[in-house]
Design a protein around this motif. Structure first.
Motif, PDB file in Angstrom:
ATOM      1  N   PHE A 160       0.822  -1.217   0.000  1.00  0.00           N
ATOM      2  CA  PHE A 160       0.000   0.000   0.000  1.00  0.00           C
ATOM      3  C   PHE A 160       0.854   1.264   0.000  1.00  0.00           C
ATOM      4  O   PHE A 160       0.421   2.328  -0.440  1.00  0.00           O
ATOM      5  N   ALA A 161       2.083   1.165   0.533  1.00  0.00           N
ATOM      6  CA  ALA A 161       2.948   2.329   0.698  1.00  0.00           C
ATOM      7  C   ALA A 161       3.874   2.559  -0.493  1.00  0.00           C
ATOM      8  O   ALA A 161       4.739   3.438  -0.444  1.00  0.00           O
ATOM      9  N   ALA A 162       3.682   1.809  -1.570  1.00  0.00           N
ATOM     10  CA  ALA A 162       4.620   1.842  -2.700  1.00  0.00           C
ATOM     11  C   ALA A 162       4.831   3.241  -3.255  1.00  0.00           C
ATOM     12  O   ALA A 162       5.916   3.546  -3.765  1.00  0.00           O
ATOM     13  N   GLY A 163       3.839   4.103  -3.165  1.00  0.00           N
ATOM     14  CA  GLY A 163       3.982   5.440  -3.733  1.00  0.00           C
ATOM     15  C   GLY A 163       3.911   6.557  -2.714  1.00  0.00           C
ATOM     16  O   GLY A 163       3.857   7.733  -3.091  1.00  0.00           O
ATOM     17  N   ILE A 164       3.916   6.227  -1.423  1.00  0.00           N
ATOM     18  CA  ILE A 164       3.852   7.266  -0.389  1.00  0.00           C
ATOM     19  C   ILE A 164       5.211   7.947  -0.298  1.00  0.00           C
ATOM     20  O   ILE A 164       6.212   7.299   0.020  1.00  0.00           O
ATOM     21  N   PRO A 165       5.299   9.256  -0.551  1.00  0.00           N
ATOM     22  CA  PRO A 165       6.596   9.906  -0.720  1.00  0.00           C
ATOM     23  C   PRO A 165       7.301  10.301   0.576  1.00  0.00           C
ATOM     24  O   PRO A 165       8.393  10.853   0.525  1.00  0.00           O
ATOM     25  N   GLY A 166       6.719  10.045   1.727  1.00  0.00           N
ATOM     26  CA  GLY A 166       7.305  10.486   2.981  1.00  0.00           C
ATOM     27  C   GLY A 166       8.419   9.599   3.486  1.00  0.00           C
ATOM     28  O   GLY A 166       8.815   8.609   2.863  1.00  0.00           O
ATOM     29  N   SER A 167       8.926   9.955   4.652  1.00  0.00           N
ATOM     30  CA  SER A 167       9.965   9.180   5.321  1.00  0.00           C
ATOM     31  C   SER A 167       9.323   8.191   6.283  1.00  0.00           C
ATOM     32  O   SER A 167       8.129   8.275   6.599  1.00  0.00           O
ATOM     33  N   VAL A 168      10.133   7.264   6.786  1.00  0.00           N
ATOM     34  CA  VAL A 168       9.651   6.306   7.779  1.00  0.00           C
ATOM     35  C   VAL A 168       9.179   7.035   9.034  1.00  0.00           C
ATOM     36  O   VAL A 168       8.127   6.735   9.587  1.00  0.00           O
ATOM     37  N   GLY A 169       9.954   8.014   9.490  1.00  0.00           N
ATOM     38  CA  GLY A 169       9.558   8.768  10.678  1.00  0.00           C
ATOM     39  C   GLY A 169       8.231   9.478  10.491  1.00  0.00           C
ATOM     40  O   GLY A 169       7.378   9.474  11.376  1.00  0.00           O
ATOM     41  N   GLY A 170       8.039  10.083   9.320  1.00  0.00           N
ATOM     42  CA  GLY A 170       6.776  10.754   9.026  1.00  0.00           C
ATOM     43  C   GLY A 170       5.620   9.776   8.967  1.00  0.00           C
ATOM     44  O   GLY A 170       4.510  10.075   9.419  1.00  0.00           O
ATOM     45  N   ALA A 171       5.870   8.586   8.405  1.00  0.00           N
ATOM     46  CA  ALA A 171       4.823   7.562   8.318  1.00  0.00           C
ATOM     47  C   ALA A 171       4.381   7.106   9.702  1.00  0.00           C
ATOM     48  O   ALA A 171       3.192   6.877   9.943  1.00  0.00           O
ATOM     49  N   ILE A 172       5.341   6.969  10.629  1.00  0.00           N
ATOM     50  CA  ILE A 172       4.999   6.609  12.006  1.00  0.00           C
ATOM     51  C   ILE A 172       4.245   7.754  12.670  1.00  0.00           C
ATOM     52  O   ILE A 172       3.214   7.543  13.322  1.00  0.00           O
ATOM     53  N   TYR A 173       4.760   8.958  12.512  1.00  0.00           N
ATOM     54  CA  TYR A 173       4.176  10.146  13.147  1.00  0.00           C
ATOM     55  C   TYR A 173       2.686  10.263  12.844  1.00  0.00           C
ATOM     56  O   TYR A 173       1.876  10.534  13.733  1.00  0.00           O
ATOM     57  N   MET A 174       2.323  10.063  11.566  1.00  0.00           N
ATOM     58  CA  MET A 174       0.924  10.290  11.175  1.00  0.00           C
ATOM     59  C   MET A 174       0.184   9.013  10.803  1.00  0.00           C
ATOM     60  O   MET A 174      -0.925   9.074  10.285  1.00  0.00           O
TER      61      MET A 174
END
Length: 292
Positions: free
Chosen positions: A112-126
């Motif tokens: 699902f995350a194949a095109g999510i442009p953020g960082s790992v930290g940002g993905a955890i944050y939100m």
């Protein structure tokens, strides 16, 4: 500030944000290790400097006045490793790169995350998510730096994940590393699903223009993009920022927009949708910094 760490003064944050907007940071540092992050945090606190942590600055609007104090940008902390069914990734690693590593190792769960442009930290944050998948479903644990500069490991349950929410938002914690727990799969099938999601993104989202990604959270029982579309707001423009004509849930930089242009469009969209449907669109995008 520590001379051993790459630190810039009065650096325009528009150079780093996906919207290509944002005023200067008083100081911006690019640590390469946990020890350097810890050193920066301790020194900033000693100097009474506020701290702001950024990853890829993708789902973010930085105001035109820039950011007070020290900005810690984690993009140089980007190691990714795989061990059996687990992937361990530094906070500054690209989420897309983590999905590629998973596919290489025939591990499923991150498609699902194949095109999510953020960082790992940002993905955890939100608790980033897309196409029915969310980060909390595959996170095993997260290593953070606490507000008293202690390193701590938090389990999935301790992170209090919710829709576009995690415990990190309520604390002065800095995400340092995350461990993802995945399942064995067929690498070709995983790649096909990733390609499918990326194709959907390309067909529906304005990937050819600078943007901050999805601007608004999904209202209960509805969709932000549909409410904006049905309000006739696609193409609405203030300065150089425009409600995308391709996807109403995005605001794009079409003509040298600044952050104020983005915020003006956001407030107008919120006002019109609230008038039309009595629904307040809550922003998903993180808005930070000082007014000019």
């Amino acid at each position: 500030m520590d001379k051993q760490i790459n630190i810039l003064k009065n650096e325009p944050l528009s150079k780093y944000s996906f919207t290509r907007t944002g005023g200067p940071a008083d100081f911006i540092a690019f640590p390469k290790s946990v020890d350097e992050v810890r050193s920066l945090v301790k020194q900033a606190k000693n100097d009474d400097l506020p701290i702001t942590v950024l990853g890829n600055a993708s789902n973010l609007i930085i105001k035109d006045g820039g950011i007070n104090g020290l900005v810690i940008m984690l993009t140089d902390m980007n190691s990714i490793s795989c061990d059996n069914h687990e992937i361990v990734a530094d906070a500054g690693a690209s989420y897309i790169d983590v999905t590629i590593e998973a596919q290489r190792n025939s591990l499923s769960g991150l498609e699902f995350a194949a095109g999510i442009p953020g960082s790992v930290g940002g993905a955890i944050y939100m608790n980033a998510g897309a196409y029915g998948g969310e980060t909390d479903k595959i996170v095993k644990s997260v290593v953070v730096l606490t507000n008293d500069a202690q390193i701590k490991s938090l389990s999935n349950q301790e992170l209090h994940f919710g829709y576009r929410h995690s415990l990190i938002q309520e604390n002065d914690y800095i995400v340092l590393q995350a461990t993802f727990e995945l399942q064995s799969g067929d690498s070709n099938d995983i790649q096909l699903e990733m390609d499918h999601f990326n194709s959907l993104r390309a067909s529906k989202q304005p990937l050819d223009l600078p943007s901050c990604g999805s601007v608004f959270k999904r209202p209960v029982g509805n969709f932000a993009g549909k409410l904006i579309h049905d309000s006739g707001l696609q193409g609405y423009q203030s300065g150089g920022a425009q409600v995308s004509t391709k996807h109403a849930g995005f605001i794009v930089n079409v003509d040298h927009a600044n952050a104020t242009d983005y915020l003006d469009v956001i407030h107008h969209v919120q006002a019109v949708v609230e008038t039309n449907y009595n629904i307040h669109l809550e922003t998903e995008v993180r808005i930070i910094g000082r007014d000019k």
